[in-house]
Design an enzyme around this catalytic site. Structure first.
Site, PDB file in Angstrom:
ATOM      1  N   GLU A 186       0.462  -1.322   0.043  1.00 35.13           N
ATOM      2  CA  GLU A 186      -0.311  -0.099   0.015  1.00 35.13           C
ATOM      3  C   GLU A 186       1.154   1.443  -0.132  1.00 35.13           C
ATOM      4  OE1 GLU A 186      -2.904   0.251   3.258  1.00 35.13           O
ATOM      5  OE2 GLU A 186      -3.777  -2.302   2.618  1.00 35.13           O
ATOM      6  N   TRP A 191      -0.085   6.460   4.659  1.00 36.83           N
ATOM      7  CA  TRP A 191       0.220   6.053   5.845  1.00 36.83           C
ATOM      8  C   TRP A 191       0.806   4.618   7.278  1.00 36.83           C
ATOM      9  CZ3 TRP A 191      -3.843   5.004   1.987  1.00 36.83           C
ATOM     10  CH2 TRP A 191      -3.923   4.586   1.651  1.00 36.83           C
ATOM     11  N   GLU A 289      -5.484  -7.370  -1.123  1.00 35.97           N
ATOM     12  CA  GLU A 289      -6.631  -7.329  -0.643  1.00 35.97           C
ATOM     13  C   GLU A 289      -7.468  -6.601  -0.466  1.00 35.97           C
ATOM     14  OE1 GLU A 289      -5.478  -4.857   3.636  1.00 35.97           O
ATOM     15  OE2 GLU A 289      -3.290  -5.821   3.504  1.00 35.97           O
TER      16      GLU A 289
END
Ligand code: BMA
Length: 365
Positions: A186, A191, A289
């Site tokens: 990701e 994040w 995911e």
């Protein structure tokens, strides 16, 4: 002369296609090569279903031998099983999701024995600040752990623990069990400490290349296929901006959660771009995911399948069903869950593959 030319062309083509269906690691074990070839082949036949921590816990239970929320509903296990190794790097006995590492090893063996496929994620701690994966307080973390960085030595101890774990994945006769490994995921978002706004593309690629090189060359780990896994993206250029190279990556993936009405169109666009790229590069493609509000949208499974059907994707893995009510809800169905009926429809579709389908296939032979 013409025949000779034709003959040479045929041999050349055969050689090229044989090379293309090799995983990136030239020393990959036989079972790892076989898994890679079967993944390439199976992605043309159907979409495998995957679930994170499927055998470890589910809604209302923890560590019950043989149990799985997916099996409780569909009568069959997933084909792909996700495991999380965050906190392994600290030398802890259990993961950040409170699952014991020795149990994860046992389940990985069990899955291998019945012909299922294991994939590993790693929400590793922040080696510079000591914080979690989500600690984005410094933009220097990636730089600090690659060669020349002040935390490089500490980071190597993290990789040593990862190598030890991977090399310990063995059957009774000593065969190393192949796994997919999906670190630094990701990274098109910001994040995690390895995210887009926290490192340069060059440093991010160096991190990847160092990791793979270290595991293969220094630690002799050759039972791994490597997954590159972004978050949502809108162009092929954005997808590839931090791609570390065809010579170390085997699977092209992306993570995408259903957070609103743009989910299905975005899923479609990302699936198209990733499968086109994977076809060009002769690599495996997957939705690494996902998860949706299945407690509210009871048609989620067949809606997702309808969108993904046209694309040659290896698998769709949904994230964990939490064992405690805190945090997010369940992403897979569980006994009595309101989406169960729709999930059974998804299971019964000839387009999806679960454990029983792939056991027949023998993906490691
Ligand atoms: C996230 C959440 C967290 C978990 C982490 C690592 O998406 O499920 O609760 O700790 O993944 O598995």
């Amino acid at each position: 002369m013409k025949n000779l030319l034709l003959f040479s062309l045929v041999i050349f083509n055969l050689t090229v296609s044989a090379q293309k269906s090799q995983p990136s690691d030239p020393k990959a074990t036989r079972e790892t090569v076989n898994l890679y070839r079967n993944l390439l082949d199976l992605q043309k036949k159907g979409l495998m279903f995957g679930h994170q921590d499927d055998l470890a816990y589910g809604i209302g239970w923890v560590y019950e031998e043989g149990r799985s929320d997916v099996r409780d509903v569909a009568g069959d296990y997933p084909a792909v099983y996700g495991w999380e190794l965050g906190h392994l790097e600290l030398g802890d006995a259990y993961s950040l999701d409170s699952v014991h590492f020795h149990r994860i090893k046992e389940w990985i063996r069990q899955v291998y024995e019945r012909g299922g496929i294991n994939t590993i994620s790693w929400h590793l701690r922040n080696p510079l600040t000591g914080g979690t994966s989500w600690d984005t307080s410094s933009k220097e973390v990636v730089k600090s752990i690659i060669p020349g960085g002040e935390k490089h030595k500490l980071f190597i101890t993290y990789l040593d623990k990862m190598a030890e774990f991977l090399l310990d994945l063995k059957t009774d006769d000593g065969t190393h069990i192949p796994v997919l490994f999906r670190p630094y995921h990701e990274h098109t978002g910001s994040w995690f400490w390895w995210g887009k706004d926290l490192s340069t593309p060059e440093d991010y690629k160096t991190l990847w290349r160092f990791t793979v090189g270290y595991l293969q060359d220094e630690k002799n780990v050759h039972n791994v296929l490597y997954s590159y896994s972004t978050d949502r993206f809108s162009t092929v250029e954005a997808y590839l901006e931090r791609y570390p190279g065809d010579d170390i990556i085997d699977l092209l993936g992306f993570d995408l959660y259903d957070r609103g009405p743009d989910f299905l169109p975005t899923l479609k666009n990302c699936a198209k771009m990733v499968t086109d790229l994977a076809a060009d590069k002769a690599k495996v493609a997957a939705v690494t995911e996902s998860g949706g509000p299945v407690d509210k949208n009871h048609q989620w499974w067949t809606q997702v399948l309808e969108v993904l059907k046209p694309y040659d994707l290896s698998y769709l893995l949904v994230w964990r069903n939490p064992h405690s009510p805190a945090g997010h809800g369940a992403f897979a169905p569980y006994k009595g869950s309101p989406d169960s009926k729709n999930f059974i429809e998804f299971y019964n579709s000839p387009e999806t593959l679960f454990q029983n389908d792939i056991t027949k296939r023998n993906v490691y032979r």
